[in-house]
Design an enzyme around this catalytic site. Structure first.
Site, PDB file in Angstrom:
ATOM      1  N   ASP A 181       0.864  -1.176   0.000  1.00  0.00           N
ATOM      2  CA  ASP A 181       0.000   0.000   0.000  1.00  0.00           C
ATOM      3  C   ASP A 181       0.902   1.227   0.000  1.00  0.00           C
ATOM      4  OD1 ASP A 181      -2.199  -1.638   0.159  1.00  0.00           O
ATOM      5  OD2 ASP A 181      -2.491  -1.374   2.308  1.00  0.00           O
ATOM      6  N   ASP A 184     -13.664  -5.622  -1.825  1.00  0.00           N
ATOM      7  CA  ASP A 184     -13.584  -5.488  -0.366  1.00  0.00           C
ATOM      8  C   ASP A 184     -14.966  -5.826   0.173  1.00  0.00           C
ATOM      9  OD1 ASP A 184     -10.983  -4.532  -0.640  1.00  0.00           O
ATOM     10  OD2 ASP A 184     -11.613  -2.424  -0.625  1.00  0.00           O
TER      11      ASP A 184
END
Length: 252
Positions: free
Chosen positions: A12, A131
């Site tokens: 990330d 997600d």
């Protein structure tokens, strides 16, 4: 011969550095994304995923420059995601050297975006990230970094993604993200058994046994993790040797 299961470190990226959090919050720095990527490539990771988690205009330029540098430094495939909302974003990332793009919120808001990517570049370029969280009424999809729930169930959306031609699904369980208690194996098995495309598991890696379980119980094709790799808790070569001894087909 079974296809080799893939081990995929995920980076990330925020403002040019790698960060990691728990349940999508509480971020801490984990180092330079290009150097980390090169190290993972040398250690035998199968692929990498880079996510631009603050894809503002300025962040996007920084991220694109980083993708170009990563492409020079590593010799394994890598996927990029975060802020990919239009075909021009896909064009830019592939031109910078990425092998695949990951789309998430933009695909849920506009499902035909998947068709557009596949038409132009082929299924192999399109990874659809989902997600989802196991709420009181079952698994539901979320957008905008897990902040907004949409009225699509995990399985229903995953089937549509596959039907539209996406090459892979990257499923992150928000319940399991960063807590290191194991992957969402029941949900993963449901997806893997229902879909004709590979499923990458994300969220929950804490020890080597979790990787074995995600392949045997979760039927996942690949396992993605971040902090256990970034902070040296589970070195990639050691993990692969251990999985091999456990009877999991991996590339050594």
């Amino acid at each position: 011969m079974a296809l080799a299961k893939r081990i995929i470190p995920c980076l990330d990226v925020k403002n040019g550095e790698t960060v990691k959090g728990t349940n999508f919050v509480n971020l801490r720095s984990a180092g330079d994304p290009v150097e980390l990527g090169r190290a993972y490539s040398e250690q035998g990771a199968d692929e990498l995923v880079y996510l631009d988690i603050t894809a503002s205009h300025e962040g996007r330029k920084t991220f694109t420059d980083m993708v170009t540098r990563v492409a020079y430094e590593i010799n394994i495939p890598f996927t990029v995601g975060g802020g990919i909302n239009a075909i021009e974003d896909v064009d830019r990332m592939l031109a910078a050297g990425a092998d695949k793009v990951s789309v998430n919120s933009a695909a849920l808001v506009n499902p035909s975006f998947i068709d557009e990517i596949v038409r132009k570049y082929g299924s192999q370029v399109c990874v659809c990230a989902i997600d989802a969280r196991n709420d009181a009424d079952g698994w539901h999809c979320y957008i905008h970094g897990g902040r907004i729930r949409v009225e699509r169930t995990l399985l229903d959306w995953a089937k549509e993604v596959s039907d539209r031609g996406a090459g892979e699904i990257l499923f992150t369980s928000m319940n399991h993200d960063g807590v290191k208690q194991g992957f969402a194996n029941d949900a993963l098995a449901m997806l893997s058994d229902a879909l004709p495309i590979p499923v990458i598991a994300s969220g929950g890696a804490g020890k080597k046994e979790h990787f074995r379980d995600v392949f045997t119980l979760g039927h996942a094709d690949a396992a993605l993790a971040a902090s256990v790799f970034h902070f040296g808790e589970i070195p990639v070569p050691e993990l692969k040797q251990w999985l091999y001894k456990e009877g999991i087909t991996v590339r050594l």
